[in-house]
Design an enzyme around this catalytic site. Structure first.
Site, PDB file in Angstrom:
ATOM      1  N   ASP A  95     -59.574  59.313 -15.527  1.00 65.45           N
ATOM      2  CA  ASP A  95     -60.918  59.906 -15.578  1.00 65.45           C
ATOM      3  C   ASP A  95     -61.857  59.419 -14.473  1.00 65.45           C
ATOM      4  OD1 ASP A  95     -61.141  57.331 -16.473  1.00 65.45           O
ATOM      5  OD2 ASP A  95     -62.013  57.800 -18.417  1.00 65.45           O
ATOM      6  N   HIS A  96     -61.564  58.252 -13.894  1.00 63.73           N
ATOM      7  CA  HIS A  96     -62.530  57.674 -12.945  1.00 63.73           C
ATOM      8  C   HIS A  96     -62.331  58.145 -11.502  1.00 63.73           C
ATOM      9  CE1 HIS A  96     -63.821  55.096 -16.142  1.00 63.73           C
ATOM     10  NE2 HIS A  96     -64.546  54.333 -15.365  1.00 63.73           N
ATOM     11  N   ASP A 160     -62.444  48.760 -20.161  1.00 64.10           N
ATOM     12  CA  ASP A 160     -63.651  49.448 -19.739  1.00 64.10           C
ATOM     13  C   ASP A 160     -64.750  48.993 -20.686  1.00 64.10           C
ATOM     14  OD1 ASP A 160     -64.493  52.133 -18.041  1.00 64.10           O
ATOM     15  OD2 ASP A 160     -65.686  51.806 -19.848  1.00 64.10           O
ATOM     16  N   ARG A 448     -75.600  54.171 -17.721  1.00 68.17           N
ATOM     17  CA  ARG A 448     -75.997  53.177 -16.713  1.00 68.17           C
ATOM     18  C   ARG A 448     -76.844  53.825 -15.637  1.00 68.17           C
ATOM     19  NH1 ARG A 448     -70.941  49.416 -16.921  1.00 68.17           N
ATOM     20  NH2 ARG A 448     -71.720  48.370 -18.782  1.00 68.17           N
ATOM     21  N   SER A 643     -69.651  46.103 -15.936  1.00 67.35           N
ATOM     22  CA  SER A 643     -68.342  46.577 -16.369  1.00 67.35           C
ATOM     23  C   SER A 643     -67.366  45.418 -16.574  1.00 67.35           C
ATOM     24  CB  SER A 643     -67.778  47.551 -15.348  1.00 67.35           C
ATOM     25  OG  SER A 643     -66.970  46.868 -14.443  1.00 67.35           O
ATOM     26  N   ARG A 645     -64.476  45.181 -15.092  1.00 64.46           N
ATOM     27  CA  ARG A 645     -63.450  45.178 -14.040  1.00 64.46           C
ATOM     28  C   ARG A 645     -63.124  43.754 -13.562  1.00 64.46           C
ATOM     29  NH1 ARG A 645     -67.910  47.883 -10.286  1.00 64.46           N
ATOM     30  NH2 ARG A 645     -67.931  49.161 -12.141  1.00 64.46           N
TER      31      ARG A 645
HETATM   32 FE1  SF4 Z   1     -66.792  57.048 -17.283  1.00 61.34          FE
HETATM   33 FE2  SF4 Z   1     -67.705  54.606 -17.717  1.00 61.34          FE
HETATM   34 FE3  SF4 Z   1     -69.388  56.610 -17.167  1.00 61.34          FE
HETATM   35 FE4  SF4 Z   1     -68.160  56.532 -19.460  1.00 61.34          FE
HETATM   36  S1  SF4 Z   1     -69.641  55.047 -18.693  1.00 61.34           S
HETATM   37  S2  SF4 Z   1     -68.377  58.331 -18.161  1.00 61.34           S
HETATM   38  S3  SF4 Z   1     -66.167  55.680 -18.932  1.00 61.34           S
HETATM   39  S4  SF4 Z   1     -67.860  55.735 -15.833  1.00 61.34           S
END
Ligand code: SF4
Length: 755
Positions: A95-96, A160, A448, A643, A645
């Protein structure tokens, strides 16, 4: 594809007796969080009652979820662990790595070409080791997990930070680094400091323009980005029962923005409805049989002051919509105050883009409420003054809202429908004109809004709001527009007011999907080959880190004294760098490039003590590494927030940084540093941060006696020949000290697998 009902039944079979045993052990009624924690202890027969906020405890999570950017490193590490198959059900979600530009129809094929090597790698590792694989376009990890895998009373970890989203279905779901995921997939216990508990009592009922998003925006304003650190936030009360399951997911999702370990809600009818609507009637039936155990004990909720470490009360009937931002998700402004606050602060009020969707707000309820606002554009003779974009959370959601005509309504107001993926939420937004770095405002329903997060432009002022408020502000094109009170001028010059949003908690015609995008692993993956080209720019097999040399660390250079906020985005930027997440050496070229140097207030500009010249942080560190000189990074409060990561820990480790010394750490980052064999230290006296000078040569003393709860000493050898000694604390327990000594936790796992 589906969830593992046998695994869930196994968890539930022991749930009641284990809760009972925990209640006896603790000697009082239990919160829901404690029930889930105690029923997932690694040691089923423990006789210890754990101290919140103090004791490190081993847990046995039920599941692991990984997204494509972090899965690469998690799986590269798992491949080093020497195991034939994952020990718990695990999934990978692509998805990223999908850029949002023109819309899904063009963007998804482009991503499939651009990141083919990485997607193929993830698919083949998944196939080999028994991991479920969700293809690019299948959806965003947390939405897909909520729709398919989350279950009340379960414990999950995910690579995540928004893994916490699954708290909306009554889980304890926690964001971790890839090294933690690797441990659990390898069948090892997963360690966590027993969290403190924050109770949030919700009374009343949401109404009008207010939605679950506003609950968490309000909570973020109260607790700030650090307020939840080390704690589980448990929501309860009639207000919680009055809310949809997906709304609960939104609230839990943004628990990451207050630094909370996770957030959760007790099992109720909204969860049962959601489970049944998403084809999991057998999970709902199983949960109903142990219902009383899947929520906090009644005495706890009757006297919450007595059982939670902190209590917040919110009356949903009185709550008003919020807009949080810019640049931090805890700067909460009620919508009625935005006009004056924006003026006072000089925030640009023209809204350029409104974006909805993401893993945070992609539910049928969210989209249907946003559509009820969008529909009013043609009905009331209005026009949409800002661009409008949507990132559906999953193919199931996209297919269903398309079937129900919602996408057509959005397209009528000029919307671009991006791929079912993160896109702008993770900086994968090829926004036209962003490179000009003009001051501008966007409003989104993501979680975010750090500087540069969405489009890489430091001058984009991003505000977080509910999808319905985002839609209203995109129509108005004005941040100071309050849809509760203000009117808009339509094409006939009339003043019109937007009606309150309305929607459906669940699709009246049920969810539907053609191809959800799931690929099951091979029953026996032993013959599957995983190929990584040695010349690849995207993927690199890992070499083990070197063990500690057995001495104190002396003669370290100060790489950077970071000033103010230093999130994992500052330490290991996302956006264009996402493509190197599987190649440690290449991605290390982004190390700390977003951090502000205390001494010159610039980013990516530090003094190279070997030449006296200023240059980029990664190049400076590579010069120290080449010269065989260790270095240290100094930071401010809540260093590493954001995050999960582990690149933010692995890059400094790879490039030869020996220690990170800060006023305080964000939990996940601190653990990630420990796992990689780095030293993560905190100033015993926070004012000592001021004693660090640019040309200092630094020694860390006491490592030969490295012991839990015993501070270390740092000696600052100043350029003028003077010396200062300061005390620094650490939170390493005995096992984590072993990780440090071995050069990283993985070195120990591999050793054990080979034994
Ligand atoms: Fe993707 Fe993280 Fe944004 Fe959710 S918060 S849409 S998992 S980047």
């Amino acid at each position: 594809m589906a969830f593992d009902i046998d695994m869930i039944k196994k968890v539930y079979a022991n749930f009641g007796p284990r809760v009972e045993a925990a209640r006896k052990l603790v000697g009082r009624p239990l919160t829901l969080s404690e029930k889930i924690l105690y029923t997932h202890l690694w040691d089923e027969n423990t006789s210890t009652s754990y101290v919140r906020g103090t004791d490190y405890v081993d847990f046995a999570p039920d599941r692991v979820a990984m997204q494509d950017a972090t899965a690469q490193m998690a799986l590269l590490q798992f491949m080093q662990a020497g195991r034939p198959k994952v020990a718990v059900p695990s999934t990978v979600h692509c998805d990223h790595l999908i850029t949002a530009k023109y819309g899904a129809e063009q963007d998804l094929p482009a991503a499939n070409t651009e990141s083919k090597e990485v997607f193929d790698f993830l698919a083949s590792v998944s196939n080999k080791y028994g991991i479920g694989f969700w293809k690019p376009g299948a959806g965003i990890i947390h939405q897909v997990v909520l729709e398919n895998y989350a279950f009340p009373g379960g414990m999950m970890i995910g690579t995540d930070s928004h893994t916490v989203n699954a708290g909306g279905l009554g889980m304890v779901a926690i964001g971790v680094g890839g090294a933690d995921a690797c441990d659990v997939m390898a069948g090892l216990p997963w360690e966590l400091k027993f969290p403190k508990l924050i109770g949030v009592k919700l009374t009343g009922k949401l109404n009008g323009w207010t939605s679950p998003k506003d609950v968490i925006l309000k909570v973020a304003g109260i607790l700030t980005v650090k307020g939840g650190t080390g704690a589980i936030v448990e929501y309860f009360g009639e207000g919680a029962n009055n809310m949809s399951c997906t709304g609960k997911g939104t609230i839990c999702n943004m628990g990451a923005e207050i630094g909370a370990t996770t957030s959760t809600f007790g099992y109720d009818e909204s969860m049962e409805r959601y489970l049944r609507a998403t084809n999991r009637a057998d999970v709902a039936d199983a949960a109903n049989q142990i219902k009383a155990h899947l929520t906090g004990d009644p005495e706890v909720y009757a006297n919450p002051d007595k059982y939670f470490d902190q209590l917040i009360e919110i009356n949903l009937s009185e709550l008003e919509p919020y807009l949080n931002g810019p640049f931090t998700p805890d700067l909460a402004t009620p919508i009625s105050k935005m006009k004056e606050v924006a003026k006072e602060n000089g925030w640009p009020t023209k809204v350029e883009v409104g974006l909805i969707g993401s893993c945070t707000n992609s539910s049928y309820e969210d989209i249907s409420r946003a559509v009820s606002i969008a529909k009013q554009v043609s009905a009331k003779g209005l026009k949409t003054n800002a661009q409008y974009c949507i990132n559906p959370g999953s193919e199931q959601i996209r297919y269903t809202i398309d079937r129900d005509g919602f996408l057509d309504v959005f397209k009528e107001i000029g919307a671009t429908v991006f791929t079912n993926a993160c896109g702008p939420c993770i900086g994968m937004w090829d926004r036209v004109g962003a490179e000009k770095q003009e001051k501008n405002t966007i409003v989104h329903s993501f979680n975010r809004n750090f500087a540069k997060r969405a489009d890489g432009n430091p001058n984009t002022f991003a505000f977080v709001a509910s999808p319905e408020v985002v839609t209203a502000l995109a129509i108005a094109g004005d941040l100071s527009f309050n849809p509760l009170t203000d009117t808009l001028t339509n094409a006939n010059g009339e003043q019109v007011k937007l009606d309150e949003p309305t929607g459906h908690e669940l699709p009246p015609k049920g969810f539907d999907v053609d191809d959800a995008g799931f690929q099951a692993p091979a029953a026996d993956g032993s013959g599957v080959q995983v190929i990584v080209s040695p010349t690849s720019h995207r993927l690199q097999l890992l070499d083990p880190f070197k063990a500690w040399e057995g001495t104190d660390l002396k003669g370290l250079r100060l790489l950077i004294k970071a000033k103010g906020k230093c999130t994992t985005d500052h330490i290991s930027m996302a956006g264009p760098w996402l493509k190197f997440r599987g190649h440690l050496d290449n991605i290390s070229n982004n190390m700390l490039i977003g951090a502000v140097n205390f001494f010159n207030e610039k980013t990516d500009n530090v003094k190279n003590e070997l030449t006296g010249e200023y240059g980029p942080v990664p190049a400076t560190q590579r010069a120290y590494k080449a010269a065989g000189i260790g270095s240290i990074v100094v930071g401010d409060e809540n260093y590493g927030e954001g995050s999960s990561r582990e690149h933010a820990a692995m890059e400094p480790r790879h490039l030869g940084v020996r220690a990170v010394l800060v006023k305080s750490f964000a939990r996940i980052h601190e653990t990630n540093l420990k796992k990689q064999g780095m030293l993560g230290l905190t100033f015993a006296n926070k004012e000592d941060y001021d004693k660090i000078q640019e040309d200092d040569v630094i020694d860390i003393i006491g490592l030969t006696e490295f012991t839990p709860n015993v501070p270390l000493t740092v000696v600052l050898n100043h350029k003028d020949g003077s010396k200062e000694e300061i005390k620094v604390n650490h939170s390493y327990n005995a096992q984590q000290i072993e990780w440090f000594k071995a050069g990283g936790a993985l070195n120990i796992i591999r050793r054990e697998a080979a034994a």
